[in-house]
Design an enzyme around this catalytic site. Structure first.
Site, PDB file in Angstrom:
ATOM      1  N   GLU A  60      -4.513 -18.912  60.839  1.00 54.55           N
ATOM      2  CA  GLU A  60      -3.151 -19.261  61.233  1.00 54.55           C
ATOM      3  C   GLU A  60      -2.802 -18.791  62.646  1.00 54.55           C
ATOM      4  O   GLU A  60      -2.088 -19.488  63.375  1.00 54.55           O
ATOM      5  CB  GLU A  60      -2.154 -18.685  60.223  1.00 54.55           C
ATOM      6  N   HIS A 129       2.268 -17.443  47.795  1.00 54.97           N
ATOM      7  CA  HIS A 129       2.470 -18.884  47.897  1.00 54.97           C
ATOM      8  C   HIS A 129       3.914 -19.288  47.628  1.00 54.97           C
ATOM      9  O   HIS A 129       4.210 -20.464  47.565  1.00 54.97           O
ATOM     10  CB  HIS A 129       1.568 -19.619  46.904  1.00 54.97           C
TER      11      HIS A 129
END
Length: 324
Positions: A60, A129
């Protein structure tokens, strides 16, 4: 006019911009051949090629850094972070470079980046998540934070975000990716950023919310109407900067404010909305401001997930309390 879900609207908006602006590039983990973990980029690589739709490693920080470099060289990158809980490695690039490029170059350069990421819980995902940490990003100067609550707003706001010359974090409420379908004309018509949307007019109380909680708030408003309570529902839509004028005008009419969000309560965006009303609309209030939020803890695993996310019952009870 196709009748589509939010996830399809997001893919359609990206396809429009790819087709009409050669500087737009889509990138991220599994966005190409796989079409994204939620299928938000399905079919884009086949249509526009691997130069315009690029699969990246699981990194990321690298994805965000690539976006800064691309934007500095005239491209408009649209990056996907697979889950909001994975954004933390990218914070360095977002805060130290993406948000500051215009300031650092004294206006000579801008950073037209869109960072897309699923937002919130409700899909029985494992740890990391189900994050809803929009306040962390909203606090950063130079970053615009947007969170749609319907397919039509997702399409129009994503188009506007891609066309925006400064960086936008585009939060996509995972729980309602496929909740409802709407008729959307694929005409490239953007919706304005930095404004709230009044989804339901009312006289007794103003309820401010955003993202997936909008669905629950509208259901609560229906139940309240059956009890004779008229609730005005406002979708914040752009979390930063906040359209304070629309909120203050509503509170001036209703005299009451309830704020509903999925994120944990402490230092959340709801506290900023409350502060705006306390500072500029205090004498319009006839009852204390009430917040209905997630809890100040890590989002639990799926057995307790629905206990964490504010329910329609909690929202109705909060409104009844401010009415009484």
């Amino acid at each position: 006019m196709p009748r589509i879900t939010m996830i399809e609207a997001i893919a359609m908006a990206q396809a429009w911009e790819l087709a009409h602006d050669p500087s737009v590039v889509v990138l991220g983990e599994d966005v190409g051949r796989s079409g994204g973990v939620f299928r938000a980029t399905a079919g884009l690589m086949e249509r526009f090629g691997s130069d315009r739709v690029q699969d990246t490693p699981l990194a990321e920080n690298m994805i965000a850094g690539m976006c800064v470099g691309m934007a500095a060289q005239g491209l408009k990158p649209v990056a996907e972070i697979q889950f909001m809980g994975f954004v933390y490695p990218a914070i360095d690039q977002i805060v130290n470079h993406m948000s500051r490029l215009r300031h650092r170059t004294r206006g000579r350069m801008s950073c037209p980046v869109v960072m897309r990421m699923p937002h919130g819980g409700g899909i029985h995902a494992p740890e990391h998540h189900s994050e809803a940490v929009e306040s962390m990003l909203a606090h950063v100067p130079g970053i615009r934070v947007v969170c749609p609550s319907s397919p039509a707003r997702a399409y129009g706001l994503l188009l506007a975000a891609i066309r925006e010359p400064d960086p936008v974090v585009f939060l996509e409420p995972t729980r309602i990716y496929r909740y409802v379908k709407q008729d959307i004309a694929d005409d490239g018509a953007a919706l304005p950023l930095d404004v709230c949307y009044v989804l339901r007019e009312g006289e007794d109380v103003t309820i401010v919310t955003w993202g997936a909680m909008t669905v629950d708030v509208l259901q609560a408003a229906e139940q309240l109407a059956a009890r004779g309570i008229s609730a005005e529902v406002i979708d914040l839509a752009t979390i930063s900067p906040i359209d304070s004028e629309t909120i203050l005008e509503s509170v001036a009419r209703t005299g009451r404010l309830v704020i509903v969000h999925e994120a944990a309560r402490n230092c959340a965006v709801g506290a900023e909305v409350a502060a705006i009303v306390a500072e500029h609309g205090l004498f319009d209030l006839v009852a204390p401001i009430k917040r209905v939020t997630g809890y100040d803890t890590v989002v639990p695993l799926y057995r307790l997930e629905n206990e964490f996310i504010p329910s329609v019952v909690r929202i109705v009870d909060a409104v009844k309390e401010v009415i009484e």
